[in-house]
Design a protein around this motif. Structure first.
Motif, PDB file in Angstrom:
ATOM      1  N   ALA A   1      -1.535 -28.462  81.429  1.00  0.00           N
ATOM      2  CA  ALA A   1      -0.893 -28.080  82.395  1.00  0.00           C
ATOM      3  C   ALA A   1       0.133 -29.003  82.493  1.00  0.00           C
ATOM      4  CB  ALA A   1      -1.584 -28.019  83.692  1.00  0.00           C
ATOM      5  N   PHE A   2      -0.167 -30.392  82.259  1.00  0.00           N
ATOM      6  CA  PHE A   2       0.993 -31.389  82.443  1.00  0.00           C
ATOM      7  C   PHE A   2       1.993 -31.216  81.298  1.00  0.00           C
ATOM      8  CE2 PHE A   2       2.508 -35.564  81.109  1.00  0.00           C
ATOM      9  CZ  PHE A   2       2.846 -36.188  82.366  1.00  0.00           C
ATOM     10  N   ARG A   3       1.625 -30.932  80.235  1.00  0.00           N
ATOM     11  CA  ARG A   3       2.378 -30.942  78.899  1.00  0.00           C
ATOM     12  C   ARG A   3       3.393 -29.781  78.990  1.00  0.00           C
ATOM     13  NH1 ARG A   3      -1.738 -32.866  74.269  1.00  0.00           N
ATOM     14  NH2 ARG A   3      -1.485 -35.156  74.713  1.00  0.00           N
ATOM     15  N   ALA A   4       2.831 -28.665  79.469  1.00  0.00           N
ATOM     16  CA  ALA A   4       3.273 -27.359  79.887  1.00  0.00           C
ATOM     17  C   ALA A   4       4.551 -27.468  80.723  1.00  0.00           C
ATOM     18  CB  ALA A   4       2.540 -26.150  80.284  1.00  0.00           C
TER      19      ALA A   4
ATOM     20  N   ALA B   1      15.434 -11.565  89.178  1.00  0.00           N
ATOM     21  CA  ALA B   1      16.191 -12.254  88.251  1.00  0.00           C
ATOM     22  C   ALA B   1      15.277 -13.485  87.898  1.00  0.00           C
ATOM     23  CB  ALA B   1      17.487 -12.212  88.444  1.00  0.00           C
ATOM     24  N   SER B   2      15.277 -14.162  89.014  1.00  0.00           N
ATOM     25  CA  SER B   2      14.323 -15.671  89.004  1.00  0.00           C
ATOM     26  C   SER B   2      12.876 -15.294  88.153  1.00  0.00           C
ATOM     27  CB  SER B   2      14.309 -16.266  89.969  1.00  0.00           C
ATOM     28  OG  SER B   2      13.444 -15.704  90.995  1.00  0.00           O
ATOM     29  N   ARG B   3      12.472 -14.278  88.321  1.00  0.00           N
ATOM     30  CA  ARG B   3      11.195 -14.234  87.878  1.00  0.00           C
ATOM     31  C   ARG B   3      11.228 -13.865  86.444  1.00  0.00           C
ATOM     32  NH1 ARG B   3       5.963 -13.593  88.639  1.00  0.00           N
ATOM     33  NH2 ARG B   3       4.804 -11.934  87.617  1.00  0.00           N
ATOM     34  N   GLU B   4      12.330 -12.813  86.364  1.00  0.00           N
ATOM     35  CA  GLU B   4      12.516 -12.742  84.737  1.00  0.00           C
ATOM     36  C   GLU B   4      12.818 -14.116  83.995  1.00  0.00           C
ATOM     37  OE1 GLU B   4      15.553  -9.886  84.911  1.00  0.00           O
ATOM     38  OE2 GLU B   4      13.970  -8.092  85.394  1.00  0.00           O
ATOM     39  N   LEU B   5      13.826 -14.905  84.541  1.00  0.00           N
ATOM     40  CA  LEU B   5      14.181 -16.089  83.832  1.00  0.00           C
ATOM     41  C   LEU B   5      12.886 -17.043  83.625  1.00  0.00           C
ATOM     42  CD1 LEU B   5      16.119 -18.377  82.964  1.00  0.00           C
ATOM     43  CD2 LEU B   5      16.417 -18.998  85.267  1.00  0.00           C
ATOM     44  N   ALA B   6      11.885 -17.209  84.575  1.00  0.00           N
ATOM     45  CA  ALA B   6      10.670 -17.949  84.538  1.00  0.00           C
ATOM     46  C   ALA B   6       9.862 -17.190  83.468  1.00  0.00           C
ATOM     47  CB  ALA B   6       9.885 -17.901  85.865  1.00  0.00           C
ATOM     48  N   GLU B   7       9.644 -16.005  83.393  1.00  0.00           N
ATOM     49  CA  GLU B   7       8.938 -15.410  82.229  1.00  0.00           C
ATOM     50  C   GLU B   7       9.701 -15.717  80.860  1.00  0.00           C
ATOM     51  OE1 GLU B   7       8.689 -11.187  83.296  1.00  0.00           O
ATOM     52  OE2 GLU B   7       7.146 -11.527  84.815  1.00  0.00           O
ATOM     53  N   LYS B   8      10.892 -15.466  80.574  1.00  0.00           N
ATOM     54  CA  LYS B   8      11.340 -16.017  79.481  1.00  0.00           C
ATOM     55  C   LYS B   8      11.396 -17.708  79.070  1.00  0.00           C
ATOM     56  CE  LYS B   8      15.265 -12.944  79.274  1.00  0.00           C
ATOM     57  NZ  LYS B   8      16.614 -12.568  79.133  1.00  0.00           N
ATOM     58  N   LEU B   9      10.984 -18.572  80.235  1.00  0.00           N
ATOM     59  CA  LEU B   9      10.809 -19.786  79.818  1.00  0.00           C
ATOM     60  C   LEU B   9       9.261 -20.026  79.532  1.00  0.00           C
ATOM     61  CD1 LEU B   9      12.919 -21.708  82.718  1.00  0.00           C
ATOM     62  CD2 LEU B   9      13.581 -21.666  80.096  1.00  0.00           C
ATOM     63  N   MET B  10       8.724 -19.411  80.185  1.00  0.00           N
ATOM     64  CA  MET B  10       7.139 -19.329  80.048  1.00  0.00           C
ATOM     65  C   MET B  10       6.798 -18.816  78.483  1.00  0.00           C
ATOM     66  SD  MET B  10       5.183 -20.366  82.565  1.00  0.00           S
ATOM     67  CE  MET B  10       3.679 -19.482  82.551  1.00  0.00           C
TER      68      MET B  10
ATOM     69  N   LEU C   1       8.318 -27.052  80.207  1.00  0.00           N
ATOM     70  CA  LEU C   1       9.342 -26.108  80.973  1.00  0.00           C
ATOM     71  C   LEU C   1      10.632 -26.851  81.298  1.00  0.00           C
ATOM     72  CD1 LEU C   1       6.537 -23.747  82.688  1.00  0.00           C
ATOM     73  CD2 LEU C   1       8.174 -23.075  81.202  1.00  0.00           C
ATOM     74  N   ARG C   2      10.498 -27.808  82.101  1.00  0.00           N
ATOM     75  CA  ARG C   2      11.605 -28.599  82.519  1.00  0.00           C
ATOM     76  C   ARG C   2      12.520 -29.042  81.300  1.00  0.00           C
ATOM     77  NH1 ARG C   2       7.707 -32.035  84.585  1.00  0.00           N
ATOM     78  NH2 ARG C   2       7.093 -31.380  86.588  1.00  0.00           N
ATOM     79  N   LYS C   3      11.897 -29.378  80.198  1.00  0.00           N
ATOM     80  CA  LYS C   3      12.829 -29.570  78.998  1.00  0.00           C
ATOM     81  C   LYS C   3      13.864 -28.506  78.686  1.00  0.00           C
ATOM     82  CE  LYS C   3      12.193 -30.096  74.359  1.00  0.00           C
ATOM     83  NZ  LYS C   3      11.630 -29.973  73.081  1.00  0.00           N
ATOM     84  N   HIS C   4      12.973 -27.243  78.596  1.00  0.00           N
ATOM     85  CA  HIS C   4      13.874 -26.022  78.315  1.00  0.00           C
ATOM     86  C   HIS C   4      14.718 -25.701  79.382  1.00  0.00           C
ATOM     87  CE1 HIS C   4      11.601 -25.072  74.688  1.00  0.00           C
ATOM     88  NE2 HIS C   4      10.489 -25.106  75.150  1.00  0.00           N
ATOM     89  N   PHE C   5      14.430 -25.716  80.632  1.00  0.00           N
ATOM     90  CA  PHE C   5      15.168 -25.647  81.875  1.00  0.00           C
ATOM     91  C   PHE C   5      16.622 -26.504  81.509  1.00  0.00           C
ATOM     92  CE2 PHE C   5      16.896 -26.004  86.054  1.00  0.00           C
ATOM     93  CZ  PHE C   5      17.158 -24.568  86.345  1.00  0.00           C
TER      94      PHE C   5
END
Length: 195
Positions: free
Chosen positions: A175-178, A127-136, A182-186
């Motif tokens: 990478a820095f901006r990405a 589930a955490s991988r799926e969440l990471a993929e959605k955020l990515m 990701l932090r902002k979306h989380f």
């Protein structure tokens, strides 16, 4: 690529002369590399085999453009990555994930991440991988590519440079901006969950 006894230059020459058997051999030799790249950059609505087929069509169509200045596998990698990026752009991924978009398991993982410092157990890691993929998926294709290569695949800056053709500064800035995006979306998801 590991040494397999495969004579790449001879095979390429045969393929250029329209030798179908050589084309099959080249496909079999390159398939593991191409499928690995496609799987790590897979767009949401395109099947991996369809994307692999697109990559190989481009390889065979543009084979005369390969000048031999870089290893053939690097040339193929660049075609695969660029094809994935173009398909990702074409899909115009929706710009945000909402709490309502998450499955029950993903919501539970997000709750757990917000409330504890403990490691996730194995049944929660999917589930955490799926969440990471959605955020990515919220990142633009270039940022997603850099994060996949650096973070998910653990590649070095030098390897990313060879695959993408970008210079080191561009890779580090992306990478820095990405990571910030990701932090902002989380954080946005966390705020929405608390409402």
């Amino acid at each position: 690529m590991p040494e397999t006894g495969f004579d790449m230059p001879a095979c390429l020459e045969r393929v250029r002369r329209r030798d179908e058997e050589a084309a099959r051999m080249l496909f079999q030799e390159l398939y593991p590399l191409v499928i690995k790249l496609v799987r790590s950059h897979l767009p949401r609505r395109t099947g991996e085999e369809d994307l692999v087929q697109m990559v190989f069509m481009k390889i065979f169509t543009h084979l005369d453009q390969y000048a031999g200045k870089v290893p053939f596998q690097h040339w193929v990698s660049r075609i695969a990555v660029n094809t994935c990026i173009k398909v990702l752009r074409a899909e115009k991924v929706r710009p945000e994930v909402r709490w309502a978009d998450l499955g029950e398991d993903e919501g539970h993982v997000l709750d757990l991440l917000a409330s504890t410092q403990e490691e996730l157990n194995p049944d929660q890691s999917l589930a955490s991988r799926e969440l990471a993929e959605k955020l990515m998926a919220l990142l633009n294709p270039e940022d997603r590519l850099v994060m996949n290569l650096l973070t998910m695949e653990g590649r070095s800056i030098e390897e990313v440079k060879q695959i993408t053709g970008w210079n080191e500064s561009v890779i580090k800035v992306r990478a820095f901006r990405a990571r910030n995006k990701l932090r902002k979306h989380f954080k946005q998801l966390m705020r929405e969950e608390r409402r």
